[in-house]
Design a protein around this motif. Structure first.
Motif, PDB file in Angstrom:
ATOM      1  N   GLY A 196       0.807  -1.225   0.000  1.00 12.45           N
ATOM      2  CA  GLY A 196       0.000   0.000   0.000  1.00 12.45           C
ATOM      3  C   GLY A 196       0.829   1.258   0.000  1.00 12.45           C
ATOM      4  O   GLY A 196       1.047   1.843   1.068  1.00 12.45           O
ATOM      5  N   ASP A 219       1.012   4.043   7.541  1.00 11.26           N
ATOM      6  CA  ASP A 219       0.090   3.601   6.504  1.00 11.26           C
ATOM      7  C   ASP A 219      -1.007   2.724   7.099  1.00 11.26           C
ATOM      8  O   ASP A 219      -1.050   2.469   8.315  1.00 11.26           O
ATOM      9  CB  ASP A 219       0.830   2.888   5.360  1.00 11.26           C
ATOM     10  N   LYS A 220      -1.901   2.230   6.254  1.00 12.36           N
ATOM     11  CA  LYS A 220      -3.079   1.492   6.736  1.00 12.36           C
ATOM     12  C   LYS A 220      -2.720   0.184   7.442  1.00 12.36           C
ATOM     13  O   LYS A 220      -3.510  -0.328   8.242  1.00 12.36           O
ATOM     14  CB  LYS A 220      -4.018   1.196   5.564  1.00 12.36           C
ATOM     15  N   ASN A 221      -1.511  -0.347   7.166  1.00 13.44           N
ATOM     16  CA  ASN A 221      -1.086  -1.589   7.803  1.00 13.44           C
ATOM     17  C   ASN A 221      -0.122  -1.367   8.963  1.00 13.44           C
ATOM     18  O   ASN A 221       0.387  -2.330   9.539  1.00 13.44           O
ATOM     19  CB  ASN A 221      -0.421  -2.503   6.768  1.00 13.44           C
TER      20      ASN A 221
END
Length: 317
Positions: free
Chosen positions: A135, A240-242
């Protein structure tokens, strides 16, 4: 025109005092390469070279197909096997950057094992893995435009796809592990300091970007490059999203061999530092044991069925 053995009534007339010609002698003579009886002939050239009749052949041997007629089939089979190998077994990847020096150099070709993930195996600590961009890690990186030859080689697995944005890093921690690194100190996994001889000479374990402690979530891994001061790895994507972790389902496979150039051929084993006692957390051990437990459960009915057959066989005897 069919080639077959002639009836004995059509053969040369026997004369008194002369021994009959042995059919075995004719066969042996033909096999020895008598003029006019070449071992490999084209279907269109069966009617002999000496006047058009093949009646004297008498061997009944099947005509061999021309090599040039077999070649397209052989090429097709080779391409199909290469495609299957690329899809399920092994694929070649090129190293595009210096983030894994000195373990891997820019331009190296590595072979990636894609088979073991099909059996439920997940990345383990110390393994060098290839994974799809989870991502935005490669955002802004240019995507090369491949030519027709590169597209073909990519299709059969001899080159990586230019459209796929993949990364290669070393797995440092897995699901259930607690990982951290303070400035001036070593990377620690579950409280155990890692001795990292694979780090690029002159680099520090994490002085440029300290982190943690973090607990690695389920189905995630924490990755770092061996060239720590030149690697945009998990440490640089914690927002980030993770959270900087790489989802296991993004992992293509484990890099096992440096295959090219030949003077750099080498395997990529797991360093001993990841085998030190006490590094396994209870959660990580449970995660590792899960595929084994599932395999044992799946095998149980087969074992019971086999035992029942053996028992009934002894009873019948």
């Amino acid at each position: 025109m069919a080639v077959g053995a002639r009836s004995g009534h059509d053969g040369p007339e026997e004369r008194p005092g002369e021994p009959a010609e042995s059919p075995a002698a004719v066969t042996d003579e033909s096999a020895a390469g008598t003029p006019g009886t070449a071992g490999t002939v084209d279907d269109d050239s069966v009617e002999g070279a000496e006047g058009g009749s093949s009646e004297g052949s008498g061997t009944g041997q099947k005509k061999q197909r021309s090599f040039w007629k077999e070649l397209p089939l052989l090429i097709g089979i080779a391409l199909l096997l290469a495609l299957l190998i690329k899809t399920f077994l092994v694929q070649a990847f090129s190293i595009p950057s210096d983030s894994m020096q000195n373990t891997l150099q820019r331009g190296d070709r590595v072979l990636v094992d894609k088979l073991t993930p099909w059996f439920g195996s997940e990345p383990d600590r110390g393994e060098v893995v290839v994974f799809h961009d989870p991502g935005g890690w490669l955002e802004g990186e240019p995507t090369p435009t491949p030519n027709a030859v590169q597209n073909f080689l990519s299709f059969i697995g001899l080159m990586p796809s230019a459209e796929e944005k993949d990364l290669i890093k070393r797995t440092i921690a897995v699901a259930g592990d607690t990982v951290e690194c303070k400035k001036g100190g070593p990377v620690k996994v579950n409280g155990k300091a890692l001795d990292e001889p694979y780090i690029f000479p002159g680099d520090t374990p994490c002085d440029d970007q300290p982190f943690g402690p973090f607990k690695v979530p389920k189905d995630r891994i924490w990755v770092m490059g061996d060239h720590r001061q030149n690697s945009r790895d998990s440490r640089y994507h914690m927002e980030d999203k993770n959270g900087g972790f790489v989802p296991v389902d993004k992992v293509v496979g484990r890099a096992v061999v440096v295959a090219w150039p030949l003077n750099r051929w080498a395997t990529l084993p797991v360093p001993d530092t990841f085998d030190q006692p006490g590094i396994n957390s209870a959660a990580a051990a449970a995660t590792t044991a899960a595929p084994l437990a599932m395999g044992a459960i799946g095998a149980l009915p087969i074992v019971l069925w086999r035992r029942r057959r053996l028992t009934s066989g002894r009873t019948a005897g």
